[in-house]
Motif scaffolding. Structure first.
Motif, PDB file in Angstrom:
ATOM      1  N   VAL A 199      18.185  -0.337  -8.292  1.00  0.00           N
ATOM      2  CA  VAL A 199      16.859  -0.216  -8.906  1.00  0.00           C
ATOM      3  C   VAL A 199      16.995   0.732 -10.092  1.00  0.00           C
ATOM      4  O   VAL A 199      17.259   1.922  -9.907  1.00  0.00           O
ATOM      5  CB  VAL A 199      15.820   0.337  -7.911  1.00  0.00           C
ATOM      6  CG1 VAL A 199      14.443   0.404  -8.566  1.00  0.00           C
ATOM      7  CG2 VAL A 199      15.785  -0.512  -6.643  1.00  0.00           C
ATOM      8  N   PRO A 200      16.850   0.255 -11.315  1.00  0.00           N
ATOM      9  CA  PRO A 200      17.001   1.141 -12.473  1.00  0.00           C
ATOM     10  C   PRO A 200      15.894   2.175 -12.535  1.00  0.00           C
ATOM     11  O   PRO A 200      14.825   2.002 -11.940  1.00  0.00           O
ATOM     12  CB  PRO A 200      16.936   0.181 -13.667  1.00  0.00           C
ATOM     13  CG  PRO A 200      16.158  -0.987 -13.165  1.00  0.00           C
ATOM     14  CD  PRO A 200      16.502  -1.119 -11.709  1.00  0.00           C
ATOM     15  N   GLU A 201      16.188   3.266 -13.247  1.00  0.00           N
ATOM     16  CA  GLU A 201      15.160   4.297 -13.424  1.00  0.00           C
ATOM     17  C   GLU A 201      13.943   3.693 -14.114  1.00  0.00           C
ATOM     18  O   GLU A 201      14.078   2.886 -15.031  1.00  0.00           O
ATOM     19  CB  GLU A 201      15.701   5.448 -14.286  1.00  0.00           C
ATOM     20  CG  GLU A 201      16.558   6.427 -13.528  1.00  0.00           C
ATOM     21  CD  GLU A 201      16.883   7.648 -14.358  1.00  0.00           C
ATOM     22  OE1 GLU A 201      16.526   7.665 -15.560  1.00  0.00           O
ATOM     23  OE2 GLU A 201      17.501   8.581 -13.827  1.00  0.00           O
ATOM     24  N   PRO A 202      12.748   4.087 -13.684  1.00  0.00           N
ATOM     25  CA  PRO A 202      11.549   3.533 -14.337  1.00  0.00           C
ATOM     26  C   PRO A 202      11.470   3.980 -15.785  1.00  0.00           C
ATOM     27  O   PRO A 202      11.866   5.093 -16.136  1.00  0.00           O
ATOM     28  CB  PRO A 202      10.397   4.104 -13.505  1.00  0.00           C
ATOM     29  CG  PRO A 202      10.959   5.334 -12.859  1.00  0.00           C
ATOM     30  CD  PRO A 202      12.410   5.027 -12.605  1.00  0.00           C
ATOM     31  N   ALA A 203      10.970   3.098 -16.620  1.00  0.00           N
ATOM     32  CA  ALA A 203      10.787   3.440 -18.034  1.00  0.00           C
ATOM     33  C   ALA A 203       9.721   4.513 -18.159  1.00  0.00           C
ATOM     34  O   ALA A 203       8.807   4.601 -17.335  1.00  0.00           O
ATOM     35  CB  ALA A 203      10.380   2.197 -18.823  1.00  0.00           C
ATOM     36  N   PRO A 204       9.818   5.379 -19.164  1.00  0.00           N
ATOM     37  CA  PRO A 204       8.798   6.425 -19.337  1.00  0.00           C
ATOM     38  C   PRO A 204       7.419   5.813 -19.528  1.00  0.00           C
ATOM     39  O   PRO A 204       7.275   4.715 -20.076  1.00  0.00           O
ATOM     40  CB  PRO A 204       9.263   7.162 -20.607  1.00  0.00           C
ATOM     41  CG  PRO A 204      10.701   6.819 -20.760  1.00  0.00           C
ATOM     42  CD  PRO A 204      10.869   5.441 -20.195  1.00  0.00           C
ATOM     43  N   GLU A 205       6.424   6.520 -19.037  1.00  0.00           N
ATOM     44  CA  GLU A 205       5.047   6.070 -19.229  1.00  0.00           C
ATOM     45  C   GLU A 205       4.732   6.052 -20.721  1.00  0.00           C
ATOM     46  O   GLU A 205       5.108   6.967 -21.456  1.00  0.00           O
ATOM     47  CB  GLU A 205       4.076   7.029 -18.527  1.00  0.00           C
ATOM     48  CG  GLU A 205       4.163   6.979 -17.007  1.00  0.00           C
ATOM     49  CD  GLU A 205       3.376   5.821 -16.433  1.00  0.00           C
ATOM     50  OE1 GLU A 205       2.905   4.977 -17.223  1.00  0.00           O
ATOM     51  OE2 GLU A 205       3.253   5.738 -15.213  1.00  0.00           O
ATOM     52  N   PRO A 206       4.059   5.005 -21.212  1.00  0.00           N
ATOM     53  CA  PRO A 206       3.705   4.978 -22.636  1.00  0.00           C
ATOM     54  C   PRO A 206       2.764   6.111 -22.995  1.00  0.00           C
ATOM     55  O   PRO A 206       1.881   6.476 -22.221  1.00  0.00           O
ATOM     56  CB  PRO A 206       3.009   3.608 -22.794  1.00  0.00           C
ATOM     57  CG  PRO A 206       2.577   3.235 -21.414  1.00  0.00           C
ATOM     58  CD  PRO A 206       3.587   3.837 -20.479  1.00  0.00           C
ATOM     59  N   PRO A 216       0.812  -1.226   0.000  1.00  0.00           N
ATOM     60  CA  PRO A 216       0.000   0.000   0.000  1.00  0.00           C
ATOM     61  C   PRO A 216       0.845   1.276   0.000  1.00  0.00           C
ATOM     62  O   PRO A 216       0.555   2.221  -0.732  1.00  0.00           O
ATOM     63  CB  PRO A 216      -0.824  -0.122   1.285  1.00  0.00           C
ATOM     64  CG  PRO A 216      -0.914  -1.599   1.529  1.00  0.00           C
ATOM     65  CD  PRO A 216       0.411  -2.143   1.095  1.00  0.00           C
ATOM     66  N   LEU A 217       1.911   1.305   0.802  1.00  0.00           N
ATOM     67  CA  LEU A 217       2.768   2.491   0.866  1.00  0.00           C
ATOM     68  C   LEU A 217       3.509   2.690  -0.452  1.00  0.00           C
ATOM     69  O   LEU A 217       3.628   3.816  -0.952  1.00  0.00           O
ATOM     70  CB  LEU A 217       3.764   2.352   2.016  1.00  0.00           C
ATOM     71  CG  LEU A 217       4.717   3.533   2.255  1.00  0.00           C
ATOM     72  CD1 LEU A 217       3.925   4.799   2.587  1.00  0.00           C
ATOM     73  CD2 LEU A 217       5.698   3.212   3.377  1.00  0.00           C
ATOM     74  N   VAL A 218       3.993   1.603  -1.049  1.00  0.00           N
ATOM     75  CA  VAL A 218       4.754   1.709  -2.295  1.00  0.00           C
ATOM     76  C   VAL A 218       3.858   2.154  -3.441  1.00  0.00           C
ATOM     77  O   VAL A 218       4.210   3.046  -4.225  1.00  0.00           O
ATOM     78  CB  VAL A 218       5.424   0.360  -2.621  1.00  0.00           C
ATOM     79  CG1 VAL A 218       6.077   0.406  -4.010  1.00  0.00           C
ATOM     80  CG2 VAL A 218       6.471   0.014  -1.571  1.00  0.00           C
ATOM     81  N   GLU A 219       2.685   1.575  -3.553  1.00  0.00           N
ATOM     82  CA  GLU A 219       1.828   1.864  -4.706  1.00  0.00           C
ATOM     83  C   GLU A 219       1.155   3.230  -4.615  1.00  0.00           C
ATOM     84  O   GLU A 219       0.690   3.752  -5.632  1.00  0.00           O
ATOM     85  CB  GLU A 219       0.797   0.750  -4.870  1.00  0.00           C
ATOM     86  CG  GLU A 219       1.442  -0.575  -5.271  1.00  0.00           C
ATOM     87  CD  GLU A 219       0.434  -1.645  -5.633  1.00  0.00           C
ATOM     88  OE1 GLU A 219      -0.768  -1.454  -5.318  1.00  0.00           O
ATOM     89  OE2 GLU A 219       0.840  -2.668  -6.205  1.00  0.00           O
ATOM     90  N   ARG A 220       1.105   3.812  -3.424  1.00  0.00           N
ATOM     91  CA  ARG A 220       0.583   5.191  -3.308  1.00  0.00           C
ATOM     92  C   ARG A 220       1.583   6.219  -3.820  1.00  0.00           C
ATOM     93  O   ARG A 220       1.203   7.349  -4.136  1.00  0.00           O
ATOM     94  CB  ARG A 220       0.232   5.510  -1.844  1.00  0.00           C
ATOM     95  CG  ARG A 220      -1.094   4.940  -1.375  1.00  0.00           C
ATOM     96  CD  ARG A 220      -1.580   5.660  -0.129  1.00  0.00           C
ATOM     97  NE  ARG A 220      -0.626   5.563   0.972  1.00  0.00           N
ATOM     98  CZ  ARG A 220      -0.654   4.608   1.889  1.00  0.00           C
ATOM     99  NH1 ARG A 220      -1.562   3.655   1.840  1.00  0.00           N
ATOM    100  NH2 ARG A 220       0.233   4.592   2.877  1.00  0.00           N
ATOM    101  N   ALA A 221       2.845   5.847  -3.883  1.00  0.00           N
ATOM    102  CA  ALA A 221       3.896   6.787  -4.287  1.00  0.00           C
ATOM    103  C   ALA A 221       3.957   6.908  -5.805  1.00  0.00           C
ATOM    104  O   ALA A 221       3.582   5.991  -6.536  1.00  0.00           O
ATOM    105  CB  ALA A 221       5.252   6.326  -3.748  1.00  0.00           C
ATOM    106  N   ALA A 222       4.434   8.047  -6.272  1.00  0.00           N
ATOM    107  CA  ALA A 222       4.704   8.214  -7.699  1.00  0.00           C
ATOM    108  C   ALA A 222       5.775   7.205  -8.119  1.00  0.00           C
ATOM    109  O   ALA A 222       6.587   6.769  -7.305  1.00  0.00           O
ATOM    110  CB  ALA A 222       5.171   9.637  -7.983  1.00  0.00           C
ATOM    111  N   ARG A 223       5.793   6.847  -9.407  1.00  0.00           N
ATOM    112  CA  ARG A 223       6.702   5.809  -9.874  1.00  0.00           C
ATOM    113  C   ARG A 223       8.156   6.129  -9.530  1.00  0.00           C
ATOM    114  O   ARG A 223       8.920   5.250  -9.135  1.00  0.00           O
ATOM    115  CB  ARG A 223       6.538   5.605 -11.382  1.00  0.00           C
ATOM    116  CG  ARG A 223       5.173   5.045 -11.750  1.00  0.00           C
ATOM    117  CD  ARG A 223       4.939   4.991 -13.246  1.00  0.00           C
ATOM    118  NE  ARG A 223       5.676   3.902 -13.861  1.00  0.00           N
ATOM    119  CZ  ARG A 223       6.624   4.052 -14.754  1.00  0.00           C
ATOM    120  NH1 ARG A 223       6.971   5.270 -15.138  1.00  0.00           N
ATOM    121  NH2 ARG A 223       7.230   3.022 -15.296  1.00  0.00           N
ATOM    122  N   GLU A 224       8.528   7.401  -9.655  1.00  0.00           N
ATOM    123  CA  GLU A 224       9.916   7.772  -9.377  1.00  0.00           C
ATOM    124  C   GLU A 224      10.233   7.788  -7.886  1.00  0.00           C
ATOM    125  O   GLU A 224      11.406   7.862  -7.497  1.00  0.00           O
ATOM    126  CB  GLU A 224      10.238   9.134  -9.997  1.00  0.00           C
ATOM    127  CG  GLU A 224       9.452  10.306  -9.418  1.00  0.00           C
ATOM    128  CD  GLU A 224       8.109  10.519 -10.122  1.00  0.00           C
ATOM    129  OE1 GLU A 224       7.523  11.599  -9.941  1.00  0.00           O
ATOM    130  OE2 GLU A 224       7.663   9.601 -10.862  1.00  0.00           O
TER     131      GLU A 224
END
Length: 258
Positions: free
Chosen positions: A228-235, A140-148
């Motif tokens: 943890v690599p940088e997240p890929a850009p949102e499509p 819950p804490l992780v998924e509430r955060a922005a991807r970055e």
């Protein structure tokens, strides 16, 4: 003090009754995090003066240390509340007992599966189930955060469960390093690396990307470090234009030609 203790962790000295109560105070801090004397008194059903006497002894023994309570928002008047947190020495006193129990339990699982590869697979299955259950507490804490910000959110969740974790920019690649400065099962993980493997898999699942374990306390490193690599850009959403001919073809799909 009459119940003062000497040397070591401080959790095994003093009269039996005082020792037991002092362990309860230290254990409450382990379970609930840094606490004020008032919070400990309420949880344990003790008076604040009694709790303070035990805290004084635990501070003298190096088991706990006083800190200024972190205040969020505007600070009111008066001196900030003092909280008491376990020191590394105090936490290690608890971790050692848990580690021994964990090692014995994992050996039992390994032997029960026949040892060798089947035994290792059984331990890995247990480790994955345990890691997955922990991950659900963090989710819950992780998924509430922005991807970055999810690596930082995972670090906060891990810290709430005793891993003293931080997140920082990776020095040599695009991404972040998740650093766990404490591992409650380091001794067990040294004997059974499946614990680290399963935890890494759980981090990948939580963060939605492949992560790489760079170092572990179980292998003698000072910190468990995960890249943890940088997240890929949102499509980017695209608008599809539907042509009548295409639609007609779709309607005719699967029919025999005339």
């Amino acid at each position: 003090m009459a119940d003062g203790a000497t040397g070591g962790s401080g959790l095994s000295a003093g009269p039996e009754e005082q020792h037991g109560t002092r362990q309860r105070v230290a254990r409450s801090i382990l379970d609930h995090g840094p606490s004020t004397a008032g919070e400990l008194a309420a949880r344990l059903g003790l008076t604040q003066p009694a709790v303070r006497r035990h805290l004084d002894a635990l501070v003298a023994e190096g088991v706990v240390e006083p800190r200024e309570k972190r205040v969020y928002g505007a600070r009111g008047r008066g001196r900030p509340a003092k909280v008491f947190a376990l020191t590394d020495c105090g936490r290690d006193a608890f971790d050692h007992a848990y580690d021994e129990l964990a090692v014995e339990a994992l050996r039992w699982i390994e032997r029960g599966a026949g040892g060798g590869e089947p035994g290792a697979a059984a331990v890995l299955a247990f480790a994955r189930a345990k890691a997955a259950a922990q991950a659900e507490q963090y989710r819950p804490l992780v998924e509430r955060a922005a991807r970055e910000d999810r690596t930082r959110a995972l670090a906060e969740a891990l810290s709430q469960h005793g891993y003293a974790a931080t997140a920082r920019a990776a020095p040599t690649a695009a991404g972040q390093q998740l650093c766990q400065h404490h591992c409650p099962v380091a001794h067990a993980a040294e004997r059974f690396p499946q614990l680290c493997e399963a935890e890494t898999e759980a981090f990948s699942d939580l963060l939605g990307t492949h992560v790489q374990r760079l170092a572990t306390i179980a292998h003698g490193d000072g910190v468990c470090t995960t890249f943890v690599p940088e997240p890929a850009p949102e499509p980017v959403a695209t608008t599809t234009t539907h042509h009548p001919k295409t639609t007609a073809t779709a309607r005719n799909a699967g029919r025999n030609p005339a």
